[in-house]
Design a protein around this motif. Structure first.
Motif, PDB file in Angstrom:
ATOM      1  N   ARG A  10       0.837  -1.202   0.000  1.00 19.88           N
ATOM      2  CA  ARG A  10       0.000   0.000   0.000  1.00 19.88           C
ATOM      3  C   ARG A  10       0.872   1.252   0.000  1.00 19.88           C
ATOM      4  NH1 ARG A  10      -0.893   4.298   2.260  1.00 19.88           N
ATOM      5  NH2 ARG A  10       0.744   3.809   3.747  1.00 19.88           N
ATOM      6  N   ASN A  11       0.532   2.175  -0.836  1.00 15.98           N
ATOM      7  CA  ASN A  11       1.138   3.503  -0.703  1.00 15.98           C
ATOM      8  C   ASN A  11       0.109   4.553  -1.091  1.00 15.98           C
ATOM      9  OD1 ASN A  11       1.228   3.280  -3.444  1.00 15.98           O
ATOM     10  ND2 ASN A  11       3.401   3.730  -3.644  1.00 15.98           N
ATOM     11  N   SER A  12       0.428   5.776  -0.760  1.00 14.80           N
ATOM     12  CA  SER A  12      -0.528   6.855  -0.988  1.00 14.80           C
ATOM     13  C   SER A  12      -0.407   7.342  -2.421  1.00 14.80           C
ATOM     14  CB  SER A  12      -0.230   8.005  -0.039  1.00 14.80           C
ATOM     15  OG  SER A  12      -0.291   7.535   1.281  1.00 14.80           O
ATOM     16  N   ILE A 133      -5.345   8.665  -0.593  1.00 11.71           N
ATOM     17  CA  ILE A 133      -4.415   9.354   0.308  1.00 11.71           C
ATOM     18  C   ILE A 133      -5.193   9.880   1.501  1.00 11.71           C
ATOM     19  CG2 ILE A 133      -4.514  11.515  -1.065  1.00 11.71           C
ATOM     20  CD1 ILE A 133      -1.536  11.957  -0.063  1.00 11.71           C
ATOM     21  N   TRP A 134      -4.606   9.711   2.661  1.00 10.82           N
ATOM     22  CA  TRP A 134      -5.192  10.158   3.943  1.00 10.82           C
ATOM     23  C   TRP A 134      -4.709  11.578   4.164  1.00 10.82           C
ATOM     24  CZ3 TRP A 134      -4.908   6.439   8.769  1.00 10.82           C
ATOM     25  CH2 TRP A 134      -5.435   7.068   9.886  1.00 10.82           C
ATOM     26  N   ARG A 135      -5.644  12.512   4.222  1.00 10.88           N
ATOM     27  CA  ARG A 135      -5.288  13.913   4.444  1.00 10.88           C
ATOM     28  C   ARG A 135      -5.935  14.422   5.728  1.00 10.88           C
ATOM     29  NH1 ARG A 135      -2.785  16.194   0.058  1.00 10.88           N
ATOM     30  NH2 ARG A 135      -3.068  15.209  -1.963  1.00 10.88           N
ATOM     31  N   SER A 136      -5.399  15.526   6.212  1.00  9.49           N
ATOM     32  CA  SER A 136      -5.947  16.090   7.463  1.00  9.49           C
ATOM     33  C   SER A 136      -5.941  17.617   7.357  1.00  9.49           C
ATOM     34  CB  SER A 136      -5.126  15.606   8.654  1.00  9.49           C
ATOM     35  OG  SER A 136      -3.750  15.860   8.449  1.00  9.49           O
ATOM     36  N   GLY A 137      -5.110  18.271   8.134  1.00  9.22           N
ATOM     37  CA  GLY A 137      -5.062  19.743   8.154  1.00  9.22           C
ATOM     38  C   GLY A 137      -5.691  20.271   9.423  1.00  9.22           C
ATOM     39  N   LYS A 170       4.164   6.117  -7.324  1.00 10.08           N
ATOM     40  CA  LYS A 170       5.497   6.437  -6.818  1.00 10.08           C
ATOM     41  C   LYS A 170       6.106   5.183  -6.205  1.00 10.08           C
ATOM     42  CE  LYS A 170       3.973   7.837  -2.281  1.00 10.08           C
ATOM     43  NZ  LYS A 170       3.669   8.753  -1.274  1.00 10.08           N
TER      44      LYS A 170
HETATM   45  C1  LIG Z   1      -3.360  11.163  10.422  1.00  7.66           C
HETATM   46  C2  LIG Z   1      -2.666  11.468   9.120  1.00  7.66           C
HETATM   47  C3  LIG Z   1      -2.857  12.695   8.512  1.00  7.66           C
HETATM   48  C4  LIG Z   1      -2.215  13.005   7.310  1.00  7.66           C
HETATM   49  N1  LIG Z   1      -2.427  14.228   6.719  1.00  7.66           N
HETATM   50  C5  LIG Z   1      -1.858  14.505   5.532  1.00  7.66           C
HETATM   51  C6  LIG Z   1      -2.142  15.714   4.843  1.00  7.66           C
HETATM   52  O1  LIG Z   1      -2.942  16.537   5.287  1.00  7.66           O
HETATM   53  N2  LIG Z   1      -1.523  15.945   3.674  1.00  7.66           N
HETATM   54  C7  LIG Z   1      -0.637  15.043   3.136  1.00  7.66           C
HETATM   55  O2  LIG Z   1      -0.102  15.305   2.046  1.00  7.66           O
HETATM   56  N3  LIG Z   1      -0.355  13.873   3.752  1.00  7.66           N
HETATM   57  C8  LIG Z   1      -0.951  13.587   4.926  1.00  7.66           C
HETATM   58  N4  LIG Z   1      -0.674  12.405   5.561  1.00  7.66           N
HETATM   59  C9  LIG Z   1       0.384  11.519   5.006  1.00  7.66           C
HETATM   60  C10 LIG Z   1      -0.084  10.738   3.794  1.00  7.66           C
HETATM   61  O3  LIG Z   1      -1.368  10.205   4.012  1.00  7.66           O
HETATM   62  C11 LIG Z   1       0.915   9.604   3.461  1.00  7.66           C
HETATM   63  O4  LIG Z   1       0.879   8.613   4.447  1.00  7.66           O
HETATM   64  C12 LIG Z   1       2.330  10.101   3.284  1.00  7.66           C
HETATM   65  O5  LIG Z   1       2.356  10.990   2.204  1.00  7.66           O
HETATM   66  C13 LIG Z   1       3.329   8.950   3.033  1.00  7.66           C
HETATM   67  O6  LIG Z   1       2.973   8.228   1.889  1.00  7.66           O
HETATM   68  P1  LIG Z   1       2.762   6.635   1.940  1.00  7.66           P
HETATM   69  O7  LIG Z   1       1.468   6.420   2.697  1.00  7.66           O
HETATM   70  O8  LIG Z   1       2.695   6.231   0.511  1.00  7.66           O
HETATM   71  O9  LIG Z   1       3.949   6.056   2.652  1.00  7.66           O
HETATM   72  C14 LIG Z   1      -1.348  12.052   6.721  1.00  7.66           C
HETATM   73  C15 LIG Z   1      -1.181  10.793   7.326  1.00  7.66           C
HETATM   74  C16 LIG Z   1      -1.839  10.500   8.513  1.00  7.66           C
HETATM   75  C17 LIG Z   1      -1.658   9.140   9.134  1.00  7.66           C
END
Ligand SMILES: Cc1cc2nc3c(=O)[nH]c(=O)nc-3n(C[C@H](O)[C@H](O)[C@H](O)COP(=O)(O)O)c2cc1C
Length: 186
Positions: A10-12, A133-137, A170
């Protein structure tokens, strides 16, 4: 894809395009979330699906929450940047922890359970070829965001999962378990 392959690869995907996940792909994603570990079976989860035109309202909500958190100030450029953010994916899932007062299950455990469910959903998306992709802010934590999404004041949003068709891939990071694991002997 078998379960271990899905877990290990898994990757984002941050570049997502149409189409979003189908109804059956989404159902598989929700069913995975519902298998998260859950102390006392409280099922402390709520999933909101934002797609199509609802993304416009969600973008306006993001801008409004930012304005509120900036003491009522928000310039037009930032407002339109925020309003466009939900259009980075065809489908967004809001994953929230629905908190129940329980003498044996503190709030943190319920938030962890919702986060665990979010990760299960990320893997279920990947296993089906759905980019995610998991995003927050900071706005995710603001009470006005919860209110705007119709959640309770005591709930917590743990993530915005952006889903769609991958438009770029990626390489996986090359983390090694030996750098993170120790056999503790006291
Ligand atoms: C709780 C949480 C919040 C996240 N928030 C963001 C975000 O707002 N923007 C972002 O680009 N990545 C965010 N990420 C990271 C990505 O989801 C991602 O995990 C990171 O870019 C690494 O990529 P990968 O999952 O392929 O290893 C967050 C991850 C977690 C666990």
């Amino acid at each position: 894809m078998d379960a271990l392959t899905a877990l290990h690869t898994r990757n984002s995907v941050n570049l997502l395009c149409e189409p979003g996940p189908s109804k059956s792909q989404l159902e598989n994603i929700f069913k995975a979330g519902l298998r998260a570990c859950d102390h006392k079976s409280l099922a402390p989860w709520k999933y909101l699906v934002i797609e199509g035109g609802a993304r416009e309202k969600f973008g306006l909500l993001m801008a409004e929450v930012k304005r509120i958190s900036n003491s009522g100030e928000l310039d037009d450029a930032l407002a339109s940047k925020l309003a466009s953010k939900p259009f980075r994916a065809p489908t967004i899932l809001v994953v929230a922890a629905k908190i129940t007062e329980h003498e044996k299950v503190p709030e943190i455990e319920q938030i962890l359970s919702a986060g665990a469910g979010a990760q299960m959903m990320m893997v279920a998306a990947h296993a089906q070829g759905v980019g995610a992709i998991w995003r927050s802010g900071s706005m995710m934590f603001h009470p006005a965001m919860r209110e705007g999404l119709g959640l309770d004041e005591k709930d917590h949003i743990v993530g915005f999962l952006y889903l769609g068709t991958p438009s770029a891939t990626k390489a996986l990071p090359t983390l090694k378990s030996e750098d993170f694991v120790e056999y503790w002997k006291g």
